[in-house]
Design a protein around this motif. Sequence first.
Motif, PDB file in Angstrom:
ATOM      1  N   VAL A 132       0.851  -1.206   0.000  1.00 12.27           N
ATOM      2  CA  VAL A 132       0.000   0.000   0.000  1.00 12.27           C
ATOM      3  C   VAL A 132       0.880   1.247   0.000  1.00 12.27           C
ATOM      4  O   VAL A 132       0.623   2.203  -0.735  1.00 12.27           O
ATOM      5  CB  VAL A 132      -0.960   0.009   1.209  1.00 12.27           C
ATOM      6  N   LEU A 133       1.933   1.270   0.812  1.00 14.03           N
ATOM      7  CA  LEU A 133       2.844   2.421   0.853  1.00 14.03           C
ATOM      8  C   LEU A 133       3.484   2.648  -0.513  1.00 14.03           C
ATOM      9  O   LEU A 133       3.611   3.786  -0.973  1.00 14.03           O
ATOM     10  CB  LEU A 133       3.930   2.207   1.907  1.00 14.03           C
ATOM     11  N   ARG A 134       3.894   1.571  -1.172  1.00 16.47           N
ATOM     12  CA  ARG A 134       4.485   1.705  -2.508  1.00 16.47           C
ATOM     13  C   ARG A 134       3.502   2.329  -3.488  1.00 16.47           C
ATOM     14  O   ARG A 134       3.844   3.220  -4.269  1.00 16.47           O
ATOM     15  CB  ARG A 134       4.926   0.316  -3.010  1.00 16.47           C
ATOM     16  N   LEU A 135       2.253   1.882  -3.405  1.00 15.94           N
ATOM     17  CA  LEU A 135       1.211   2.401  -4.304  1.00 15.94           C
ATOM     18  C   LEU A 135       0.843   3.842  -3.967  1.00 15.94           C
ATOM     19  O   LEU A 135       0.556   4.647  -4.863  1.00 15.94           O
ATOM     20  CB  LEU A 135      -0.026   1.503  -4.237  1.00 15.94           C
ATOM     21  N   LEU A 136       0.856   4.195  -2.677  1.00 18.02           N
ATOM     22  CA  LEU A 136       0.570   5.577  -2.268  1.00 18.02           C
ATOM     23  C   LEU A 136       1.541   6.549  -2.920  1.00 18.02           C
ATOM     24  O   LEU A 136       1.160   7.643  -3.339  1.00 18.02           O
ATOM     25  CB  LEU A 136       0.675   5.733  -0.743  1.00 18.02           C
ATOM     26  N   SER A 137       2.813   6.166  -2.990  1.00 19.64           N
ATOM     27  CA  SER A 137       3.845   7.054  -3.529  1.00 19.64           C
ATOM     28  C   SER A 137       3.648   7.331  -5.017  1.00 19.64           C
ATOM     29  O   SER A 137       4.223   8.265  -5.564  1.00 19.64           O
ATOM     30  CB  SER A 137       5.232   6.455  -3.293  1.00 19.64           C
TER      31      SER A 137
END
Length: 487
Positions: free
Chosen positions: A316-321
């Motif tokens: 999720v963090l990777r996609l948020l960026s």
Amino acid sequence: MSILKDILYKVAIEAVKGSTDITINKMDFDSRKIESNDIFVAIRGSISDGHDFIEKAIELGAVAVICDTFPENIAKGITYVQVKDTNSALAFMAANYFGDPSQNLKLVGITGTNGKTTIASLLYQLFKKAGFKVGLLSTVKILVDDVEYKATHTTPDSITINHYLKEMVENGVEYCFMEVSSHGIHQKRTEALHFVGGIFTNLSHDHLDYHPTFAEYRDVKKSFFDNLPKSAFVLSNIDDKNGQVMLQNTAAKKLTYALKSYADYKAQILENQLSGLLLKINGNEVWVKLIGTFNAYNLLAIYGTAVELGMDSLEVLRLLSDLESVSGRFQFIVSSSNITAIVDYAHTPDALENVLKTINDIRTKNEQLITVVGCGGNRDKTKRPIMAGIASDWSDKAIFTSDNPRNEDPETIIAEMEQGVAPQNYKKTLTITDRKQAIKTACQLAQPNDIILIAGKGHETYQEINGIRHDFDDMKIVKEILEQLHK
């Protein structure tokens, strides 16, 4: 074709005249759209009462009428069903007619004053990037995976909602993210839907033209969470003073998110620049392309929702960026002469203050901040002076102009705005009724490195004047003017 008695499943029926064992074609609450073998649902609206159009609906071919009071003239061969609440009846009937599509989707509703569109749209974007087929029901647009449809309301009517949800199911969509407005909740448009989750963003001054008091506005929002099932989750912004209120009576799993308080999902802003945010979310750092404290809240809600829906937290963090800003939500351009123009949908006092605070947090104070803002006609009048006061407090110069005046005199709207300007700010304000001219004036006043905020319309590509929509796109206009002035 469907059988009337099947469509009436779960509807609170008080009395019936005629047979419910009849075949019907479709249903509608607009008598003008009724055709042969249709059901007419008589809704009591704020402008007109559907009960006044029952005879017309029958003339056009209605074979069944859903009403909360039987009409004086009962036509032969017509089935009349008296229900407790026609709005509620329409919600269940629409769900039944389209095969209860929300049961076959993971549907998440987002409600609150500000942030609904951003959260819904970015959740759609995130889950698409993760490889899922996704649906979106928002103010800006309706998306059935990659197919786009025009949106007309924040929360469409029950028939429209279920129509698109059915289309999503038929196209293999797994997740759907939906804005849920206070109007939609109050008018029972979401009553028969099956939600797996609900998000509360925040609550501030809005829609008091529709809701008589702020308490009612709050309680209507709360009722959405009160009606969620035990199997669902609620993710509530606990930094908002109403965040705990939304959790009080829900049977759903209670979860919180916050920047300032202890919460299940916690974020800290490490850097806040015009190029983006560096956030620490539940102990992990992530750089995102979005700007401002309000977007930190939005991204935290998105993160929490994605994790609750089963996605890996680091993924999720990777996609948020990788997420891009939503149309008309803090969209900005930098001209060749280094003037920054920001277009934002901020049309409530709280949203306007958040955007202005964000700009003031990231600017050096060596440049001017010029704000162009108006207030919509035929809407909550009490927010007009408040918004003007905020614009003049937080800007070096504030230009008051038209928004969507609708059927009101734009100069009267601006005069009501001006009443909120503090005496020490009088010299900071200008009044230019014509919105294009107001934007042009802001561009002419701006020097290199200055910032222009154009607030209120955001993604809208029209201006509504006396019932007519004229082409008007804030971003397109400011781009053209800046290019012309600073060639």
